[in-house]
Design an enzyme around this catalytic site. Structure first.
Site, short mmCIF file in Angstrom:
data_model
loop_
_atom_site.label_atom_id
_atom_site.label_comp_id
_atom_site.label_asym_id
_atom_site.label_seq_id
_atom_site.Cartn_x
_atom_site.Cartn_y
_atom_site.Cartn_z
N LYS A 206 3.77 -15.64 2.60
CA LYS A 206 3.96 -16.38 1.34
C LYS A 206 5.46 -16.61 1.21
CE LYS A 206 2.36 -18.15 -2.50
NZ LYS A 206 1.50 -19.35 -2.53
N TYR B 2 0.81 -1.21 0.00
CA TYR B 2 0.00 0.00 0.00
C TYR B 2 0.84 1.26 0.00
CZ TYR B 2 -4.46 -2.33 1.05
OH TYR B 2 -5.60 -3.08 1.00
N ASP C 17 -2.37 -18.74 1.11
CA ASP C 17 -3.37 -19.47 0.32
C ASP C 17 -4.02 -20.56 1.18
OD1 ASP C 17 -0.87 -20.70 0.29
OD2 ASP C 17 -0.93 -21.29 -1.82
N ASP D 16 -6.00 -7.44 4.61
CA ASP D 16 -7.19 -6.82 4.00
C ASP D 16 -8.09 -7.92 3.44
OD1 ASP D 16 -8.88 -4.81 2.89
OD2 ASP D 16 -7.93 -5.15 0.94
N ASP E 136 -11.98 -9.67 5.12
CA ASP E 136 -13.30 -9.74 4.48
C ASP E 136 -13.79 -11.19 4.42
OD1 ASP E 136 -13.21 -6.96 4.03
OD2 ASP E 136 -14.06 -7.15 2.01
C1 IPM Z 1 -10.19 -1.63 4.39
C2 IPM Z 1 -10.35 -1.07 3.00
C3 IPM Z 1 -9.18 -0.15 2.67
C4 IPM Z 1 -7.91 -0.99 2.69
C5 IPM Z 1 -9.28 0.63 1.34
C6 IPM Z 1 -10.57 1.37 1.20
C7 IPM Z 1 -8.12 1.57 1.20
O1 IPM Z 1 -10.50 -2.09 2.07
O2 IPM Z 1 -10.10 -0.83 5.34
O3 IPM Z 1 -10.17 -2.85 4.55
O4 IPM Z 1 -7.60 -1.67 1.72
O5 IPM Z 1 -7.23 -0.96 3.72
MN MN Z 2 -10.78 -4.06 2.99
#
Ligand code: IPM
Ligand code: MN
Ligand code: NAD
Length: 373
Positions: free
Chosen positions: A202, A151, A234, A258, A262
């Site tokens: 990884k 990032y 993975d 990240d 999710d």
């Molecule tokens: C998160 C989001 C952010 C990230 C984006 C919006 C920059 O996906 O907070 O998980 O990737 O960190």
């Molecule tokens: Mn995210």
């Protein structure tokens, strides 16, 4: 208005509130209701100062992270963020993207450790797309490195090579110091939990991961009471949905964290349930894991519980008020136990409610929790 009699334990805090884009303002409004209820019930005082970030800031000021927002955040005791991102800015160059505003915020605060707890509350077992016997009892914490890696690494950009072909570059770079400090956060967290750390990398391919693995192993020597295992990213993605109970604390680099968070959200029923705390810097940052959800923005249907649970984390990590944190978490659990469901966690049973009504239920139950304490 008469001044409430304040107990000796009552304290005052300045909170910078950054509602942002899409559903951000809708869910933040519910979290603010909870803050006001805590003020009333526990006697603390919160001075809220609102600042623009993301798409809202781009429209108002031309940049996604105005200086005024940065200064306001740095002068506060904690920052509450909704979400950033709006389709109209998706094609913007990086400096003019809403998401860049969020990255600049994290870097300005220096919050290198992002704690993302994924806990499946019993009433939501049916909300997860996974089978009950697989997800029941899920209680894990992802510690995501937040201010390094792909990032932020340079060089980065899109250019043309000598033959005129477009070439894009991002740089994945980690220093020993960056790995050490986030690893320590993970081991300390594990000590307050089930004493197991899974480091995700990884290392079979990437040098950054090889250094990551070596440094995490060295840090582990400072914590002989905590078990350490290494898992490739993975395989981790697979184990998360196959055996989520095998995880206690997961520590990993920025982008892996990240993606895995999710995925972990679906163990809890919905991404609308996952809170986060970003710590280790000058001021703590509290935000739901989800984004601005443009597909449901403005409809009053977003789940506010991730943002409300992020307030609980604010009380625990920035204010050192664990009783207030526990009361909020209890109120959330009670709202779910009583059957209140926003659309993302509604599976045909209980009562379908919107964003506001869910916020109101949590506030009402918080009053019950506080009065019976
Ligand atoms: C998160 C989001 C952010 C990230 C984006 C919006 C920059 O996906 O907070 O998980 O990737 O960190
Ligand atoms: Mn995210
Ligand atoms: P998203 O998290 O916004 O939405 C993914 C899906 O989950 C959508 O279907 C959405 O409706 C649903 N969802 C998310 N939060 C919900 C909630 N509280 N209640 C009910 N449903 C919810 O991710 P996306 O669609 O990939 O991204 C949308 C925008 O948000 C993009 O601009 C992205 O960059 C941004 N984003 C911001 C953050 C952040 O501010 N921290 C995080 C992730 C994505």
């Amino acid at each position: 208005m008469s001044e409430r009699v304040r107990s000796p334990q009552a304290r005052s805090f300045r909170i910078a509130v950054l509602p942002g884009d899409g559903i951000g303002p809708e869910v933040v409004a519910q979290a603010v209701k909870v803050l006001r209820a805590i003020e009333e019930l526990f006697g603390h005082r919160f001075e809220l100062a609102y600042f623009p970030i993301g798409g809202v800031a781009l429209r108002e000021t031309g940049v996604p992270f105005p200086d005024r927002t940065r200064e306001g955040c740095l002068q506060s005791d904690a920052v509450l963020l909704g979400a950033v991102g709006a389709p109209e800015f998706d094609a913007n160059p990086p400096p003019l993207k809403p998401e860049t505003g969020l990255l600049e915020l994290r870097r300005s605060l220096g919050v290198f450790a992002n704690l993302r707890p994924a806990v499946l509350l019993d009433p939501l077992i049916a909300a997860s797309p996974l089978r009950p016997e697989v997800v029941r009892g899920t209680d894990l914490l992802i510690v995501r490195e937040l201010t390094g890696g792909l990032y932020f690494g340079t060089p980065r950009g899109i250019e043309r090579d000598v033959a005129g072909n477009e070439v894009a570059v991002n740089t994945l770079r980690y220093s020993r110091a960056e790995i050490e400090r986030v690893a320590r956060v993970a081991f300390h967290a594990a000590r307050r939990r089930r004493r197991k750390v899974t480091s995700v990398d990884k290392a079979n391919v990437l040098e950054t991961s090889q250094l990551w693995r070596r440094v995490v192993t060295e840090v582990a020597a400072e914590f002989p009471d905590v078990e350490l295992e290494h898992v490739y990213v993975d395989a981790c993605a697979m184990y998360l949905v196959a055996h989520p109970r095998r995880f206690d604390v997961i520590v990993t680099e920025n982008m892996f964290g990240d993606i895995l968070s999710d995925e972990a959200a679906m163990l809890t029923g919905s991404i609308g349930m996952l809170p986060s705390a970003s710590i280790g810097g000058r001021v703590g940052l509290y935000e739901p894991v989800h984004g601005s959800a443009p597909d449901i923005a403005g409809q009053g249907v977003a789940n506010p519980l991730a943002t409300i649970a992020s307030i609980a984390m604010m009380f625990r990590y920035s204010f050192d008020l664990p009783d207030e944190a526990a009361a909020i978490e209890r109120a959330i659990a009670l709202a779910l136990a009583r059957g209140y469901r926003t659309a993302d966690i509604y599976r045909g049973e209980g009562q379908l409610v919107g964003t506001e009504a869910m916020g109101d239920q949590v506030v009402a139950l918080l009053r019950d929790v506080a009065s019976s304490a």
